[in-house]
Design a protein around this motif. Structure first.
Motif, PDB file in Angstrom:
ATOM      1  N   SER A 241       0.846  -1.192   0.000  1.00 45.86           N
ATOM      2  CA  SER A 241       0.000   0.000   0.000  1.00 45.86           C
ATOM      3  C   SER A 241       0.877   1.235   0.000  1.00 45.86           C
ATOM      4  CB  SER A 241      -0.921   0.020   1.229  1.00 45.86           C
ATOM      5  OG  SER A 241      -0.173   0.196   2.415  1.00 45.86           O
ATOM      6  N   THR A 242       0.290   2.357  -0.403  1.00 42.89           N
ATOM      7  CA  THR A 242       1.030   3.622  -0.440  1.00 42.89           C
ATOM      8  C   THR A 242       1.287   4.173   0.945  1.00 42.89           C
ATOM      9  OG1 THR A 242      -1.091   4.765  -0.722  1.00 42.89           O
ATOM     10  CG2 THR A 242       0.163   4.242  -2.717  1.00 42.89           C
ATOM     11  N   THR A 243       0.580   3.656   1.959  1.00 43.74           N
ATOM     12  CA  THR A 243       0.785   4.130   3.333  1.00 43.74           C
ATOM     13  C   THR A 243       1.708   3.215   4.123  1.00 43.74           C
ATOM     14  OG1 THR A 243      -1.202   2.933   4.056  1.00 43.74           O
ATOM     15  CG2 THR A 243      -1.474   5.235   3.388  1.00 43.74           C
ATOM     16  N   GLY A 244       2.114   2.100   3.567  1.00 42.27           N
ATOM     17  CA  GLY A 244       3.013   1.161   4.246  1.00 42.27           C
ATOM     18  C   GLY A 244       4.116   0.719   3.303  1.00 42.27           C
ATOM     19  N   THR A 245       4.270  -0.617   3.161  1.00 40.79           N
ATOM     20  CA  THR A 245       5.226  -1.164   2.207  1.00 40.79           C
ATOM     21  C   THR A 245       4.644  -1.030   0.811  1.00 40.79           C
ATOM     22  OG1 THR A 245       6.010  -2.764   3.851  1.00 40.79           O
ATOM     23  CG2 THR A 245       6.542  -3.199   1.552  1.00 40.79           C
ATOM     24  N   GLN A 246       5.256  -0.172  -0.020  1.00 42.46           N
ATOM     25  CA  GLN A 246       4.664   0.157  -1.319  1.00 42.46           C
ATOM     26  C   GLN A 246       5.135  -0.768  -2.428  1.00 42.46           C
ATOM     27  OE1 GLN A 246       5.230   4.210  -2.520  1.00 42.46           O
ATOM     28  NE2 GLN A 246       3.808   4.080  -4.226  1.00 42.46           N
ATOM     29  N   SER A 247       6.325  -1.380  -2.309  1.00 43.10           N
ATOM     30  CA  SER A 247       6.826  -2.206  -3.398  1.00 43.10           C
ATOM     31  C   SER A 247       7.658  -3.357  -2.848  1.00 43.10           C
ATOM     32  CB  SER A 247       7.682  -1.371  -4.358  1.00 43.10           C
ATOM     33  OG  SER A 247       8.853  -0.906  -3.696  1.00 43.10           O
ATOM     34  N   THR A 248       7.844  -4.392  -3.679  1.00 47.35           N
ATOM     35  CA  THR A 248       8.706  -5.519  -3.339  1.00 47.35           C
ATOM     36  C   THR A 248       9.384  -5.995  -4.622  1.00 47.35           C
ATOM     37  OG1 THR A 248       8.812  -7.691  -2.287  1.00 47.35           O
ATOM     38  CG2 THR A 248       6.896  -7.246  -3.657  1.00 47.35           C
ATOM     39  N   GLU A 249      10.593  -6.555  -4.481  1.00 48.79           N
ATOM     40  CA  GLU A 249      11.365  -7.013  -5.629  1.00 48.79           C
ATOM     41  C   GLU A 249      11.832  -8.432  -5.369  1.00 48.79           C
ATOM     42  OE1 GLU A 249      13.998  -4.205  -7.900  1.00 48.79           O
ATOM     43  OE2 GLU A 249      15.566  -5.573  -7.192  1.00 48.79           O
ATOM     44  N   VAL A 250      11.633  -9.326  -6.353  1.00 48.07           N
ATOM     45  CA  VAL A 250      11.968 -10.745  -6.204  1.00 48.07           C
ATOM     46  C   VAL A 250      12.873 -11.147  -7.361  1.00 48.07           C
ATOM     47  CG1 VAL A 250      11.083 -13.081  -6.019  1.00 48.07           C
ATOM     48  CG2 VAL A 250       9.762 -11.189  -5.082  1.00 48.07           C
ATOM     49  N   ASP A 251      14.055 -11.739  -7.057  1.00 47.98           N
ATOM     50  CA  ASP A 251      14.993 -12.204  -8.074  1.00 47.98           C
ATOM     51  C   ASP A 251      14.697 -13.672  -8.383  1.00 47.98           C
ATOM     52  OD1 ASP A 251      17.077 -12.818  -9.748  1.00 47.98           O
ATOM     53  OD2 ASP A 251      18.614 -11.852  -8.520  1.00 47.98           O
ATOM     54  N   LEU A 252      14.267 -13.958  -9.619  1.00 48.55           N
ATOM     55  CA  LEU A 252      13.901 -15.313 -10.042  1.00 48.55           C
ATOM     56  C   LEU A 252      14.796 -15.783 -11.191  1.00 48.55           C
ATOM     57  CD1 LEU A 252      10.094 -14.571 -10.003  1.00 48.55           C
ATOM     58  CD2 LEU A 252      11.228 -16.107  -8.426  1.00 48.55           C
ATOM     59  N   THR A 253      16.034 -15.264 -11.253  1.00 47.60           N
ATOM     60  CA  THR A 253      16.923 -15.574 -12.374  1.00 47.60           C
ATOM     61  C   THR A 253      17.157 -17.069 -12.526  1.00 47.60           C
ATOM     62  OG1 THR A 253      18.008 -13.423 -12.083  1.00 47.60           O
ATOM     63  CG2 THR A 253      19.181 -15.073 -13.369  1.00 47.60           C
ATOM     64  N   GLY A 254      17.202 -17.805 -11.435  1.00 48.80           N
ATOM     65  CA  GLY A 254      17.451 -19.245 -11.499  1.00 48.80           C
ATOM     66  C   GLY A 254      16.214 -20.074 -11.727  1.00 48.80           C
ATOM     67  N   ASP A 255      15.062 -19.459 -11.927  1.00 44.29           N
ATOM     68  CA  ASP A 255      13.806 -20.192 -12.101  1.00 44.29           C
ATOM     69  C   ASP A 255      13.298 -20.048 -13.532  1.00 44.29           C
ATOM     70  OD1 ASP A 255      12.915 -21.167  -9.312  1.00 44.29           O
ATOM     71  OD2 ASP A 255      13.555 -19.107  -8.957  1.00 44.29           O
ATOM     72  N   ALA A 256      12.543 -21.060 -13.965  1.00 45.37           N
ATOM     73  CA  ALA A 256      12.004 -21.067 -15.319  1.00 45.37           C
ATOM     74  C   ALA A 256      10.660 -20.362 -15.402  1.00 45.37           C
ATOM     75  CB  ALA A 256      11.871 -22.494 -15.835  1.00 45.37           C
ATOM     76  N   LYS A 257       9.970 -20.232 -14.256  1.00 49.01           N
ATOM     77  CA  LYS A 257       8.657 -19.613 -14.269  1.00 49.01           C
ATOM     78  C   LYS A 257       8.446 -18.793 -13.004  1.00 49.01           C
ATOM     79  CE  LYS A 257       6.097 -23.036 -17.037  1.00 49.01           C
ATOM     80  NZ  LYS A 257       4.926 -23.942 -17.070  1.00 49.01           N
ATOM     81  N   ALA A 258       7.503 -17.875 -13.098  1.00 51.01           N
ATOM     82  CA  ALA A 258       7.046 -17.114 -11.934  1.00 51.01           C
ATOM     83  C   ALA A 258       5.523 -17.102 -11.976  1.00 51.01           C
ATOM     84  CB  ALA A 258       7.594 -15.698 -11.950  1.00 51.01           C
ATOM     85  N   PHE A 259       4.907 -17.356 -10.810  1.00 56.65           N
ATOM     86  CA  PHE A 259       3.460 -17.326 -10.695  1.00 56.65           C
ATOM     87  C   PHE A 259       3.081 -16.165  -9.773  1.00 56.65           C
ATOM     88  CE2 PHE A 259       4.793 -21.721 -11.325  1.00 56.65           C
ATOM     89  CZ  PHE A 259       4.071 -22.071 -12.455  1.00 56.65           C
ATOM     90  N   ILE A 260       2.299 -15.232 -10.287  1.00 58.73           N
ATOM     91  CA  ILE A 260       1.963 -14.026  -9.538  1.00 58.73           C
ATOM     92  C   ILE A 260       0.451 -13.939  -9.380  1.00 58.73           C
ATOM     93  CG2 ILE A 260       2.196 -11.523  -9.421  1.00 58.73           C
ATOM     94  CD1 ILE A 260       4.515 -11.757 -11.402  1.00 58.73           C
ATOM     95  N   VAL A 261       0.000 -13.844  -8.114  1.00 54.12           N
ATOM     96  CA  VAL A 261      -1.417 -13.642  -7.818  1.00 54.12           C
ATOM     97  C   VAL A 261      -1.591 -12.188  -7.382  1.00 54.12           C
ATOM     98  CG1 VAL A 261      -3.390 -14.332  -6.414  1.00 54.12           C
ATOM     99  CG2 VAL A 261      -1.712 -16.030  -7.129  1.00 54.12           C
ATOM    100  N   VAL A 262      -2.409 -11.443  -8.099  1.00 47.40           N
ATOM    101  CA  VAL A 262      -2.636 -10.016  -7.820  1.00 47.40           C
ATOM    102  C   VAL A 262      -4.070  -9.855  -7.317  1.00 47.40           C
ATOM    103  CG1 VAL A 262      -2.647  -7.692  -8.754  1.00 47.40           C
ATOM    104  CG2 VAL A 262      -1.006  -9.361  -9.612  1.00 47.40           C
ATOM    105  N   GLY A 263      -4.208  -9.379  -6.067  1.00 42.46           N
ATOM    106  CA  GLY A 263      -5.538  -9.225  -5.484  1.00 42.46           C
ATOM    107  C   GLY A 263      -6.303  -8.047  -6.056  1.00 42.46           C
ATOM    108  N   ARG A 264      -5.608  -6.996  -6.448  1.00 45.90           N
ATOM    109  CA  ARG A 264      -6.266  -5.798  -6.990  1.00 45.90           C
ATOM    110  C   ARG A 264      -5.392  -5.235  -8.102  1.00 45.90           C
ATOM    111  NH1 ARG A 264     -10.367  -2.411  -5.921  1.00 45.90           N
ATOM    112  NH2 ARG A 264     -10.080  -0.172  -6.216  1.00 45.90           N
ATOM    113  N   ALA A 265      -5.673  -5.667  -9.335  1.00 42.81           N
ATOM    114  CA  ALA A 265      -4.820  -5.329 -10.474  1.00 42.81           C
ATOM    115  C   ALA A 265      -4.818  -3.843 -10.786  1.00 42.81           C
ATOM    116  CB  ALA A 265      -5.265  -6.121 -11.706  1.00 42.81           C
ATOM    117  N   VAL A 266      -5.942  -3.143 -10.535  1.00 41.29           N
ATOM    118  CA  VAL A 266      -5.993  -1.708 -10.865  1.00 41.29           C
ATOM    119  C   VAL A 266      -5.045  -0.890  -9.993  1.00 41.29           C
ATOM    120  CG1 VAL A 266      -8.347  -1.777 -11.748  1.00 41.29           C
ATOM    121  CG2 VAL A 266      -7.981  -1.462  -9.313  1.00 41.29           C
TER     122      VAL A 266
END
Length: 300
Positions: A241-266
């Motif tokens: 959230s903009t009032t708390g933790t606004q962003s996160t970064e994940v390094d997946l260079t060693g993986d073939a896929k990433a699965f992302i679940v977004v609760g509120r895409a807008v």
């Protein structure tokens, strides 16, 4: 179970959220959420908290709190004036502090302005006196100083050496420019992030022509996200959230896929190696989305 509880529960299930998910989003304890859905408010601290929790619950499910309070006003307990004396006492104490301090605050700016004016006048006087004294001393010294003419025997040699240095630098610069012009510039291929499939709330992208696989999620409002690697291991799960933790970064260079679940895409922006991912499914049409990114390393 009350009609209000039924409506909130149906809205929660329609969005595919569990009570734990709502607890994470709203920070309201699960037992209070259960009490709201079952119409049991006896475990809550008071009527004020009941209304506050219902409002937060409705907003998390994207329901209009005003419409909820109006439609179910017979089920939601109304607040009373039980905390009014405490609020009035706070207002009174603040007013007394303000009245007592206002006179002091009126005087302080005048005192500061007076000190500033006196200090500025003193500094100006000091600089004027010092400047006048230095100018007088310099003038007297110049009038008494005899004029001297000095001829340098090495003047011509110094000029010749300086000219040679300039020529050498110009020649080196021209050679460097020729080398730069002769050397071909090879542009590295840009990475490709392409949508290859989408159905319902699920979409798949291919990532090619890159040596790294770093996913960054940024919230522009409030959203819940979950990032898993190709083994199904969760690398990040939580609320942004903009009032708390606004962003996160994940390094997946060693993986073939990433699965992302977004609760509120807008309210969620996704970047892959600093390239913004364009939603193939409009966030305004499907709020909760499941995104798969297939990574093909550059050398394969």
């Amino acid at each position: 179970m009350t009609e209000l509880g039924n409506r909130l529960k149906e809205a929660r299930l329609a969005k595919g959220l569990s009570l734990e998910d709502v607890q994470t989003i709203t920070k309201i304890q699960k037992r209070y959420l259960i009490g709201i859905e079952e119409g049991n408010y006896s475990s809550m601290p008071g009527n004020f908290y009941v209304r506050a929790f219902v409002k937060q619950y409705a907003e998390a499910l994207q329901l209009n709190p005003d419409e909820i309070f109006e439609s179910y006003k017979n089920e939601i307990p109304a607040t009373h004036n039980e905390d009014l004396p405490e609020k009035l006492s706070r207002v009174k104490s603040r007013k007394s502090v303000t009245d007592g301090s206002s006179k002091i605050f009126d005087i302080i700016p005048k005192i500061l302005i007076g000190v500033f004016v006196i200090g500025a006048a003193g500094l100006l006087y000091y600089f004027i006196v010092t400047s006048v004294g230095n100018n007088a001393n310099d003038t007297a010294n110049k009038e008494n100083e005899p004029v001297k003419f000095i001829r340098s025997e090495n003047l011509d040699k110094a000029d010749e050496k300086e000219t040679e240095k300039v020529k050498d630098k110009d020649q080196e610069k021209q050679e460097d420019q020729k080398t730069e012009e002769e050397t071909p510039v090879v542009e590295a291929p840009k990475q490709e992030l392409t949508a290859v499939q989408n159905s319902g709330k699920n979409s798949t992208y291919d990532l090619k022509n890159t040596d790294k696989f770093v996913v960054k999620l940024v919230s522009t409002g409030q959203t819940w996200v979950n990032v898993k690697n190709s083994s199904g291991q969760s690398k990040f799960q939580g609320l942004l959230s903009t009032t708390g933790t606004q962003s996160t970064e994940v390094d997946l260079t060693g993986d073939a896929k990433a699965f992302i679940v977004v609760g509120r895409a807008v309210d969620t922006e996704i970047y892959v190696n600093d390239q913004k991912l364009e939603y193939v499914i409009a966030p305004t049409d499907v709020v909760q989305q499941n995104i798969t990114i297939q990574y093909v390393p550059k050398n394969e």
